[in-house]
Design a protein around this motif. Sequence first.
Motif, short mmCIF file in Angstrom:
data_model
loop_
_atom_site.label_atom_id
_atom_site.label_comp_id
_atom_site.label_asym_id
_atom_site.label_seq_id
_atom_site.Cartn_x
_atom_site.Cartn_y
_atom_site.Cartn_z
N TYR A 99 -16.19 2.14 18.40
CA TYR A 99 -16.14 0.99 18.45
C TYR A 99 -17.42 0.24 17.58
CZ TYR A 99 -12.31 1.35 21.86
OH TYR A 99 -11.25 1.69 22.57
N GLU A 100 -18.53 1.14 17.63
CA GLU A 100 -19.57 0.70 16.98
C GLU A 100 -19.31 0.96 15.52
OE1 GLU A 100 -22.84 -0.97 16.48
OE2 GLU A 100 -22.63 -0.17 18.78
N ALA A 101 -18.65 1.84 14.96
CA ALA A 101 -18.45 1.89 13.58
C ALA A 101 -17.38 0.70 13.33
CB ALA A 101 -17.79 3.31 13.18
N LEU A 102 -16.19 0.62 14.08
CA LEU A 102 -15.40 -0.67 13.82
C LEU A 102 -16.06 -1.80 13.77
CD1 LEU A 102 -12.42 -1.42 13.46
CD2 LEU A 102 -12.60 -1.45 16.10
N LEU A 103 -16.83 -2.25 14.86
CA LEU A 103 -17.51 -3.61 14.79
C LEU A 103 -18.41 -3.78 13.58
CD1 LEU A 103 -18.08 -4.09 18.69
CD2 LEU A 103 -15.96 -4.95 16.86
N ALA A 104 -19.01 -2.60 13.15
CA ALA A 104 -20.02 -2.53 11.85
C ALA A 104 -19.37 -3.18 10.69
CB ALA A 104 -20.65 -1.29 11.69
N LYS A 105 -18.00 -3.22 10.62
CA LYS A 105 -17.05 -3.91 9.42
C LYS A 105 -16.91 -5.33 9.62
CE LYS A 105 -14.92 0.81 9.20
NZ LYS A 105 -13.53 1.34 9.22
N ALA A 106 -17.30 -5.95 10.88
CA ALA A 106 -16.98 -7.40 11.28
C ALA A 106 -17.44 -8.39 10.09
CB ALA A 106 -17.33 -7.74 12.58
N PRO A 107 -16.55 -8.90 9.48
CA PRO A 107 -16.82 -10.03 8.56
C PRO A 107 -17.71 -11.17 9.07
CG PRO A 107 -14.51 -10.42 9.00
CD PRO A 107 -14.92 -9.06 9.58
N GLY A 108 -17.52 -11.43 10.29
CA GLY A 108 -18.20 -12.64 10.95
C GLY A 108 -18.39 -12.32 12.33
N SER A 109 -18.16 -12.95 13.30
CA SER A 109 -18.39 -12.70 14.97
C SER A 109 -17.81 -11.49 15.16
CB SER A 109 -17.74 -13.89 15.64
OG SER A 109 -17.81 -13.51 16.92
N ARG A 110 -18.73 -10.64 15.66
CA ARG A 110 -18.33 -9.15 16.26
C ARG A 110 -17.36 -9.18 17.28
NH1 ARG A 110 -21.71 -4.51 15.12
NH2 ARG A 110 -21.71 -3.93 17.47
N SER A 111 -17.57 -10.28 18.16
CA SER A 111 -16.70 -10.36 19.53
C SER A 111 -15.37 -10.92 18.94
CB SER A 111 -17.39 -11.63 20.32
OG SER A 111 -18.62 -10.97 20.73
N LEU A 112 -15.31 -11.98 18.05
CA LEU A 112 -13.75 -12.26 17.70
C LEU A 112 -13.11 -11.07 16.85
CD1 LEU A 112 -14.54 -16.08 16.41
CD2 LEU A 112 -13.40 -15.19 18.52
N TYR A 113 -13.99 -10.44 16.12
CA TYR A 113 -13.28 -9.29 15.48
C TYR A 113 -12.99 -8.25 16.35
CZ TYR A 113 -12.82 -5.87 11.91
OH TYR A 113 -12.29 -4.73 10.83
N ALA A 114 -13.53 -7.98 17.59
CA ALA A 114 -13.14 -7.01 18.68
C ALA A 114 -11.88 -7.35 19.16
CB ALA A 114 -14.16 -6.90 19.29
N LEU A 115 -12.12 -8.80 19.66
CA LEU A 115 -10.75 -9.44 20.06
C LEU A 115 -9.61 -9.19 19.49
CD1 LEU A 115 -9.52 -11.23 22.52
CD2 LEU A 115 -10.27 -13.17 21.06
N ARG A 116 -9.65 -9.38 17.97
CA ARG A 116 -8.42 -9.41 17.34
C ARG A 116 -8.00 -8.03 17.16
NH1 ARG A 116 -10.39 -11.93 13.45
NH2 ARG A 116 -10.84 -10.07 11.97
N MET A 117 -9.05 -6.93 16.73
CA MET A 117 -8.76 -5.51 16.47
C MET A 117 -8.56 -4.65 17.61
SD MET A 117 -8.48 -5.98 12.99
CE MET A 117 -8.45 -4.22 12.68
#
Length: 269
Positions: A99-117
Amino acid sequence: MSGYSWGQFALGLPVTGAASLAVLLATFAVAVRKGVHRIVDAAWGFAFTAVALVSYGMSTGEGDPGRRLLVTALTCLWGLRLATHIVRRGRGHGEDPRYEALLAKAPGSRSLYALRMVYLLQAGLVWLVSLPVQAAMYVRADLGPLVWAGVLLWGVGFVFEAVGDRQLRRFKVDPANRGAVMDRGLWSWTRHPNYFGDFCVWWGLFLLVCDAPGAAAATVVSPLVMSFLLIRGSGKALLERHMSGRPGYSDYVARTSGFVPLPPRRPRT
């Protein structure tokens, strides 16, 4: 397809989808507060349990009572054991590297990116994979050989998953094994006893709906999707990429079956 409660099954689908979504959204809220998204792995088992319980309640008076109770019990036992194991395994640890690697790719808010992905995706996958569990609640046929074959296959999978997880946990807590590759017990017969166990569990649950051929045809996509996830998706393939550089792992791969349990191969001379 005659005699199957297609209308009632269809009415339950949005309700079970809402149940899965509710578990994942609640987990998301806790994860954001804690700042650790690895807890979503435990929500996987809890969400399947919630879907099974909601399906059981929605199907009252529709399917065979024994089948409804059996498929609910098997799903809840699997889901709660898995969730409890993951909670215990993650206690005291920080963020999962995946999840650390995935969230490092977040184009904006990490939380919203995690929610979506992560969270919304997993809520959808829980609903999709659990379709045979939901469909089995509306099968009116008496329990027959296919049901007991499914229970047997489920039992094989549950044992592989539970015993494999227990063996790995005991191996990891021994400081002498730090950095070593687990190659004992079930792990000497397959590199992924827990994923093989999941594979058997979900094909076993699928057999519980096969007394209604139409419902089985409509839901066979579910164990196929789970099989893909376990073998080619976020299970075996992802873990082996992560483990590939560990000392001794290539030798372990050379002598140990990749998925289906087989006797260990002799080392080449």
